[in-house]
Design a protein around this motif. Sequence first.
Motif, PDB file in Angstrom:
ATOM      1  N   SER A 200      -2.931 135.927 137.263  1.00  0.00           N
ATOM      2  CA  SER A 200      -3.329 134.672 137.916  1.00  0.00           C
ATOM      3  C   SER A 200      -2.755 133.467 137.178  1.00  0.00           C
ATOM      4  CB  SER A 200      -4.850 134.573 138.021  1.00  0.00           C
ATOM      5  OG  SER A 200      -5.424 134.226 136.788  1.00  0.00           O
ATOM      6  N   LEU A 201      -2.396 133.660 135.900  1.00  0.00           N
ATOM      7  CA  LEU A 201      -1.773 132.566 135.158  1.00  0.00           C
ATOM      8  C   LEU A 201      -0.293 132.437 135.505  1.00  0.00           C
ATOM      9  CD1 LEU A 201      -3.562 133.309 131.803  1.00  0.00           C
ATOM     10  CD2 LEU A 201      -3.641 131.106 132.947  1.00  0.00           C
ATOM     11  N   LEU A 202       0.321 133.564 135.846  1.00  0.00           N
ATOM     12  CA  LEU A 202       1.751 133.554 136.137  1.00  0.00           C
ATOM     13  C   LEU A 202       2.041 133.274 137.617  1.00  0.00           C
ATOM     14  CD1 LEU A 202       4.214 134.017 134.331  1.00  0.00           C
ATOM     15  CD2 LEU A 202       4.274 136.385 135.103  1.00  0.00           C
TER      16      LEU A 202
ATOM     17  N   LEU B 169       1.269 128.035 128.653  1.00  0.00           N
ATOM     18  CA  LEU B 169       0.789 128.012 127.265  1.00  0.00           C
ATOM     19  C   LEU B 169      -0.364 128.995 127.058  1.00  0.00           C
ATOM     20  CD1 LEU B 169       0.943 124.155 126.690  1.00  0.00           C
ATOM     21  CD2 LEU B 169       2.329 125.891 125.530  1.00  0.00           C
ATOM     22  N   ILE B 170      -1.290 129.033 128.018  1.00  0.00           N
ATOM     23  CA  ILE B 170      -2.423 129.950 127.867  1.00  0.00           C
ATOM     24  C   ILE B 170      -1.926 131.390 127.846  1.00  0.00           C
ATOM     25  CG2 ILE B 170      -4.500 130.869 128.972  1.00  0.00           C
ATOM     26  CD1 ILE B 170      -5.034 128.037 130.047  1.00  0.00           C
ATOM     27  N   LEU B 171      -1.058 131.698 128.800  1.00  0.00           N
ATOM     28  CA  LEU B 171      -0.597 133.086 128.876  1.00  0.00           C
ATOM     29  C   LEU B 171       0.153 133.485 127.610  1.00  0.00           C
ATOM     30  CD1 LEU B 171      -0.522 135.656 130.466  1.00  0.00           C
ATOM     31  CD2 LEU B 171       1.438 134.814 131.756  1.00  0.00           C
TER      32      LEU B 171
ATOM     33  N   PHE C 114     -14.349 126.179 131.429  1.00  0.00           N
ATOM     34  CA  PHE C 114     -13.120 126.101 132.228  1.00  0.00           C
ATOM     35  C   PHE C 114     -12.266 127.353 132.034  1.00  0.00           C
ATOM     36  CE2 PHE C 114     -14.063 121.596 132.667  1.00  0.00           C
ATOM     37  CZ  PHE C 114     -13.551 121.315 133.918  1.00  0.00           C
ATOM     38  N   PHE C 115     -12.102 127.726 130.773  1.00  0.00           N
ATOM     39  CA  PHE C 115     -11.241 128.870 130.464  1.00  0.00           C
ATOM     40  C   PHE C 115     -11.789 130.134 131.124  1.00  0.00           C
ATOM     41  CE2 PHE C 115      -9.599 132.408 128.068  1.00  0.00           C
ATOM     42  CZ  PHE C 115      -8.319 132.025 127.699  1.00  0.00           C
ATOM     43  N   SER C 116     -13.077 130.352 130.942  1.00  0.00           N
ATOM     44  CA  SER C 116     -13.651 131.607 131.414  1.00  0.00           C
ATOM     45  C   SER C 116     -13.633 131.698 132.942  1.00  0.00           C
ATOM     46  CB  SER C 116     -15.077 131.737 130.876  1.00  0.00           C
ATOM     47  OG  SER C 116     -15.549 133.021 131.127  1.00  0.00           O
ATOM     48  N   LEU C 117     -13.815 130.557 133.606  1.00  0.00           N
ATOM     49  CA  LEU C 117     -13.823 130.582 135.073  1.00  0.00           C
ATOM     50  C   LEU C 117     -12.409 130.424 135.650  1.00  0.00           C
ATOM     51  CD1 LEU C 117     -16.968 128.342 135.697  1.00  0.00           C
ATOM     52  CD2 LEU C 117     -16.825 130.810 135.993  1.00  0.00           C
TER      53      LEU C 117
ATOM     54  N   GLY D  26      -5.062 125.541 138.455  1.00  0.00           N
ATOM     55  CA  GLY D  26      -4.512 125.892 139.754  1.00  0.00           C
ATOM     56  C   GLY D  26      -4.516 127.383 140.075  1.00  0.00           C
ATOM     57  N   ALA D  27      -4.992 128.216 139.136  1.00  0.00           N
ATOM     58  CA  ALA D  27      -5.019 129.659 139.419  1.00  0.00           C
ATOM     59  C   ALA D  27      -5.948 129.949 140.597  1.00  0.00           C
ATOM     60  CB  ALA D  27      -5.465 130.445 138.183  1.00  0.00           C
ATOM     61  N   ILE D  28      -7.121 129.331 140.549  1.00  0.00           N
ATOM     62  CA  ILE D  28      -8.105 129.584 141.607  1.00  0.00           C
ATOM     63  C   ILE D  28      -7.677 128.872 142.897  1.00  0.00           C
ATOM     64  CG2 ILE D  28     -10.523 129.140 142.242  1.00  0.00           C
ATOM     65  CD1 ILE D  28     -10.209 131.500 140.375  1.00  0.00           C
TER      66      ILE D  28
ATOM     67  N   ALA E  44     -11.086 135.689 136.635  1.00  0.00           N
ATOM     68  CA  ALA E  44     -12.085 135.063 135.763  1.00  0.00           C
ATOM     69  C   ALA E  44     -12.482 135.986 134.608  1.00  0.00           C
ATOM     70  CB  ALA E  44     -13.311 134.669 136.578  1.00  0.00           C
ATOM     71  N   VAL E  45     -12.755 137.242 134.926  1.00  0.00           N
ATOM     72  CA  VAL E  45     -13.229 138.159 133.890  1.00  0.00           C
ATOM     73  C   VAL E  45     -12.034 138.709 133.128  1.00  0.00           C
ATOM     74  CG1 VAL E  45     -14.444 140.307 133.417  1.00  0.00           C
ATOM     75  CG2 VAL E  45     -15.273 138.769 135.201  1.00  0.00           C
ATOM     76  N   GLY E  46     -12.025 138.462 131.840  1.00  0.00           N
ATOM     77  CA  GLY E  46     -10.903 138.941 131.040  1.00  0.00           C
ATOM     78  C   GLY E  46     -11.199 138.765 129.566  1.00  0.00           C
ATOM     79  N   LEU E  47     -10.158 138.505 128.810  1.00  0.00           N
ATOM     80  CA  LEU E  47     -10.340 138.327 127.367  1.00  0.00           C
ATOM     81  C   LEU E  47     -11.222 137.129 127.072  1.00  0.00           C
ATOM     82  CD1 LEU E  47      -6.675 138.963 126.223  1.00  0.00           C
ATOM     83  CD2 LEU E  47      -8.571 140.566 126.321  1.00  0.00           C
ATOM     84  N   GLY E  48     -11.230 136.167 128.000  1.00  0.00           N
ATOM     85  CA  GLY E  48     -12.076 134.993 127.809  1.00  0.00           C
ATOM     86  C   GLY E  48     -13.527 135.384 127.618  1.00  0.00           C
ATOM     87  N   ASN E  49     -13.975 136.382 128.359  1.00  0.00           N
ATOM     88  CA  ASN E  49     -15.374 136.788 128.281  1.00  0.00           C
ATOM     89  C   ASN E  49     -15.654 137.634 127.053  1.00  0.00           C
ATOM     90  OD1 ASN E  49     -14.217 136.676 131.067  1.00  0.00           O
ATOM     91  ND2 ASN E  49     -16.388 136.545 131.551  1.00  0.00           N
TER      92      ASN E  49
END
Length: 476
Positions: free
Chosen positions: A333-335, A110-112, A235-238, A243-245, A29-34
């Motif tokens: 978590s995206l991969l 796409l996100i990654l 959604f992005f930040s969490l 399906g990652a979570i 969850a914690v990453g570039l999104g935050n």
Amino acid sequence: MSGTGSEVPAVRGLWTSRVAFILAATGSAVGLGNIWRFPYVTGENGGGAFVFIYIACVFLIGIPIMMAEVMLGRRAQRNPIDTMRDLAIQEQQSARWAWVGRMGIAAGFLILSYYSVVAGWILAYIPRMLGSVFHGMDAIEVESVFTALISDPERLIAWHTIFMVATVAIVARGVEHGLEKAVRYMMPALFGILVVLFLYVLTLDSFVDGLKFMFIPDFSKFRGESILAAMGMAFFSLSLGMGAIMMYGSYLPKGASIARTTIVVAMSDTVVALMAGLVIFPIVFANNMEPAQGAGLVFTTLPLAFNSLPMGALIGTLFFVLLAFAAITSAISLLEPPVAWLVENKHWDRAQAARLCGGVVWLLGLGTVFSFNLWADYKWTQKLDLGKVQFLLWENKTFFNIVEFLTANVMLPLGGLLIALFAAHLMKRESCEDELALDNHHFNLWYFILRFIAPVAVVIIFLHTIGVFNMLGLID
Ligand code: TRP
């Protein structure tokens, strides 16, 4: 953390504890999104009102859907595609629910693809901070360093490649190894530097301006699509909706409380995002910078803050190093979902699967790289024609802008909506009760929100954006 216990299939690991899961999910969850995306999207959407809706979305949509994702993953113990299919069949529903998993995996690719390019900018800043490149610079000069970086496709590709290679290497070895340490020590350290920066911006005259910008809603600056952007940000930040979570939930041992773990993860994530905003905006206002400048926001503001700190070059270097680790714990978590699917379902070798998926992501990422230089002038405008309503889907957006919009604001909320509908309306109530093991009162609260509030909110926000309310004459 454990590798292959005898009670689980050989290809699957299990977190050894609830804490290990919390660390991994927080890492996701914690990453570039935050730190990169939240401040820049907040700036583009005028501040306070956006932040308010974002927080509401975290609580009313994000947390309940996060619990649902973890619950589904743990119940099926599979990757997202097979999780959705297995559970659908178990509950006598259509196996087509597997498409939720497939769409999630597409969204993850796409996100990654752009995540990795931006993570590359972070990596590029490490030697620049270390070498005190920004020392003594004013805002204009710092901006010119950033502009020089993003105008050079070769450099961007090099950093993007380094980041993808590192991500693939970690996923190839299995998510458990090394992840725990990265999260357990580096996340608190990253937060520690944010606190130091926060103490610094407290001393700025513009601190109050930053505070006001973030927390006093100014609906005049609020654009039509801001509500959608706020939901997409949640959604992005969490890390929700793809399906990652769910994937991480499938590694969670039975018996660990899903509700409590989820709330810890969501709260940490939200606190880090708000903290990043509180640091960035006072710097923006102190230097007469533009809060709506877009994706470069943290890259042009933070160096100025480190300039003013004692040992700024050192702290700044450390900050970007830690941020790179935060990015990598999110990237894996995206991969992981497509890799786990290839391993579990197609019996591929894990390393090979990771390399193939990483290669596809790398190629897609070139589109983002070029969006800032060679293709910067290619901008698309897209209308959605629904008969009576003509809705402007996007206007003047680069390839990067479009991919970001489609993933965060469309695919993730849509995935989340389907997950909520499946868990709350198609699964048997007893299956949910059994998996969550909550007391009655809390279960009913969650169930009610997941059944009615979260899906209705997502649908209303979509419809509002498309302008259906306008068409019906419900708003003017
Ligand atoms: N949440 C991460 C961040 O804030 C990014 C991320 C990781 C993500 N996994 C995800 C976003 C899955 C959406 C879906 O940086």
